[in-house]
Motif scaffolding. Sequence first.
Motif, PDB file in Angstrom:
ATOM      1  N   ALA A 118      -2.548  10.940   2.016  1.00 21.15           N
ATOM      2  CA  ALA A 118      -1.666   9.877   2.505  1.00 21.15           C
ATOM      3  C   ALA A 118      -1.228  10.143   3.935  1.00 21.15           C
ATOM      4  CB  ALA A 118      -0.445   9.751   1.592  1.00 21.15           C
ATOM      5  N   LEU A 142       2.540   9.401  -5.912  1.00 25.14           N
ATOM      6  CA  LEU A 142       3.093  10.728  -5.604  1.00 25.14           C
ATOM      7  C   LEU A 142       4.198  11.095  -6.590  1.00 25.14           C
ATOM      8  CD1 LEU A 142       3.185  10.566  -1.699  1.00 25.14           C
ATOM      9  CD2 LEU A 142       1.919  12.247  -3.067  1.00 25.14           C
ATOM     10  N   THR A 151       1.352   4.176  -2.950  1.00 28.70           N
ATOM     11  CA  THR A 151       1.112   5.602  -2.702  1.00 28.70           C
ATOM     12  C   THR A 151       2.311   6.441  -3.112  1.00 28.70           C
ATOM     13  OG1 THR A 151      -0.395   5.122  -0.870  1.00 28.70           O
ATOM     14  CG2 THR A 151       0.591   7.321  -0.931  1.00 28.70           C
ATOM     15  N   ARG A 209      -2.813  14.608  -2.898  1.00 32.48           N
ATOM     16  CA  ARG A 209      -2.536  13.197  -2.585  1.00 32.48           C
ATOM     17  C   ARG A 209      -1.663  13.074  -1.334  1.00 32.48           C
ATOM     18  NH1 ARG A 209      -3.208   8.899  -5.896  1.00 32.48           N
ATOM     19  NH2 ARG A 209      -3.066  10.185  -7.799  1.00 32.48           N
ATOM     20  N   LEU A 241       6.401  11.631   4.675  1.00 31.19           N
ATOM     21  CA  LEU A 241       5.129  12.304   4.391  1.00 31.19           C
ATOM     22  C   LEU A 241       4.997  13.570   5.225  1.00 31.19           C
ATOM     23  CD1 LEU A 241       2.533   9.366   4.220  1.00 31.19           C
ATOM     24  CD2 LEU A 241       3.748  10.462   2.321  1.00 31.19           C
ATOM     25  N   TYR A 254       8.267   5.780   5.917  1.00 34.05           N
ATOM     26  CA  TYR A 254       7.116   6.257   5.152  1.00 34.05           C
ATOM     27  C   TYR A 254       6.414   7.430   5.844  1.00 34.05           C
ATOM     28  CZ  TYR A 254       2.517   6.054   2.842  1.00 34.05           C
ATOM     29  OH  TYR A 254       1.356   6.360   2.176  1.00 34.05           O
ATOM     30  N   ASP A 255       5.972   7.247   7.064  1.00 35.94           N
ATOM     31  CA  ASP A 255       5.269   8.313   7.784  1.00 35.94           C
ATOM     32  C   ASP A 255       6.154   9.550   7.920  1.00 35.94           C
ATOM     33  OD1 ASP A 255       3.882   5.883   8.228  1.00 35.94           O
ATOM     34  OD2 ASP A 255       3.058   6.609  10.128  1.00 35.94           O
ATOM     35  N   GLU A 297       0.835  -1.212   0.000  1.00 35.13           N
ATOM     36  CA  GLU A 297       0.000   0.000   0.000  1.00 35.13           C
ATOM     37  C   GLU A 297       0.866   1.257   0.000  1.00 35.13           C
ATOM     38  OE1 GLU A 297      -2.463   2.444   3.348  1.00 35.13           O
ATOM     39  OE2 GLU A 297      -2.712   0.260   3.353  1.00 35.13           O
ATOM     40  N   ARG A 298       1.869   1.285   0.855  1.00 36.58           N
ATOM     41  CA  ARG A 298       2.733   2.457   0.957  1.00 36.58           C
ATOM     42  C   ARG A 298       3.545   2.657  -0.319  1.00 36.58           C
ATOM     43  NH1 ARG A 298       4.787   1.413   7.238  1.00 36.58           N
ATOM     44  NH2 ARG A 298       2.916   2.277   8.229  1.00 36.58           N
ATOM     45  N   ALA A 343      -4.075   9.407   6.302  1.00 35.30           N
ATOM     46  CA  ALA A 343      -4.249   7.967   6.500  1.00 35.30           C
ATOM     47  C   ALA A 343      -3.193   7.424   7.460  1.00 35.30           C
ATOM     48  CB  ALA A 343      -4.175   7.236   5.159  1.00 35.30           C
ATOM     49  N   ALA A 344      -1.955   7.905   7.321  1.00 30.73           N
ATOM     50  CA  ALA A 344      -0.884   7.467   8.220  1.00 30.73           C
ATOM     51  C   ALA A 344      -1.143   7.965   9.645  1.00 30.73           C
ATOM     52  CB  ALA A 344       0.462   7.969   7.712  1.00 30.73           C
ATOM     53  N   THR A 346       9.750   1.444   3.540  1.00 29.78           N
ATOM     54  CA  THR A 346       8.413   1.934   3.893  1.00 29.78           C
ATOM     55  C   THR A 346       8.043   1.563   5.321  1.00 29.78           C
ATOM     56  OG1 THR A 346       7.316  -0.073   3.060  1.00 29.78           O
ATOM     57  CG2 THR A 346       7.608   1.751   1.508  1.00 29.78           C
TER      58      THR A 346
END
Length: 431
Positions: free
Chosen positions: A405, A307, A303, A401, A380, A376-377, A299-300, A408-409, A372
């Motif tokens: 994202a 991006l 995304t 986007r 972002l 990942y977080d 999923e990550r 969601a995180a 990720t």
Amino acid sequence: MRTHEVAGQTHDTPQVTPARSRSGPRTPGAFQGTAGNAVVAQMVTVSRMMTEDQFKQGTGGTSRRDRSQITKVDRALAAFYALPDTRAGARLLALKDIVRACSDYVAHKGGAGSRVAGTNRLGDQARAAQGQLDPEVVFRDLLTVIDRTMEEGKHPGLDLRDPAGEALKASQSLPAPRFDAMMRDFVRKLGALREDETLPEETRSVIGELMAVVPLVTVMQYPDGASGGMKLGPAATADDPAFTFNVDTQVRGGTSFLLGHIAHELTHVAAHQAFGSSPVMELVQSGATDQEVAALAEERTRTLAHLKADLAGSAEFDDFQQSMLDEKLVYGAQPEKLELYAGSFEKAGKITAAQKERLIGWGKAAGNASGTLVEYDTVLNQMLIYLHMWQISQDNPFYVRLRAAAQAAFDRRSRARRPAGGSEDQPGQPS
């Protein structure tokens, strides 16, 4: 970069949710200059520097001067005196320009000539004057220099005066307590972004979450041989975590770069607390299965790929901004990152062999995107700060986007933090 190194000294950072400003967004340069820090307003006087008239009189007066290379030194000295006393960083760069112009003139004359002695004296004075400048004031003002370069749409890395390199040197010269205090002020600046009513709500929520974990960061220091990033202190326990923040002061993107870096590293702390992670600070709920981790990584990765496509299709970012974002999108999904951290942390005695094996298993489950599971977080949230401070249009497809994202995180961290069957108080909010 996150190798989990760096932090602050006290547990009493105020957690106040400020009122929102009704004014429009501030540029990074204006933000740095109006953030209420008295240090920036200090007068930066330089003694024992000859004036423009004294230099001209000491180097043959004005006769036939306009035909000589000495005019380059004249212009460098005039540029220095044209700067306000409060502009320590700009003055440092101007002093270096004087030194360079003096050296060039003396070399041009082969070290001989009626004006060489006076030029050498001015060069010596300019070198000595650099040491009289307060390094903290220099660091802060050099951020302003870089901010203004970016506001003009120019690439700060092309500035031959190297303000980012000079800022790094200035930060390195600060005593540890003063460095810590200065960085805590920048943490407050990050929190103060919530005063701006143009701040997207997704970013406001993230900043609130980050400000709530600031008291857990007990040391903020210059890396001094260590990698920049956040690390869990050796005496930390589950009930009393303490983090050290090795702050990266290679501020090649000015204030937005530094505040983005702070947001990135504080996200590691917030996620560690939410997910019950190991000292590696993996972005995975404790007890997750390999199948759950594989789905999360997929999923990550998807995304980040979307991006990248949005970024490539946007004409709103300049070359420097695009390179900064590209760098983060790659960093957020590097292969074998979790496995590398697991091995190094186990070797250093920071995690057990069993923890290492679990993390390596998760890394393999993530395929070629184990980054990720660690970054990942963080990237972002870092990019959220960049885009707000760059004043990117909120309807830009990349920004739209990115906010989705990041939300969601944020929601995933909130759910992980929530007790089973209960509700969670929002970070930074009174219960």
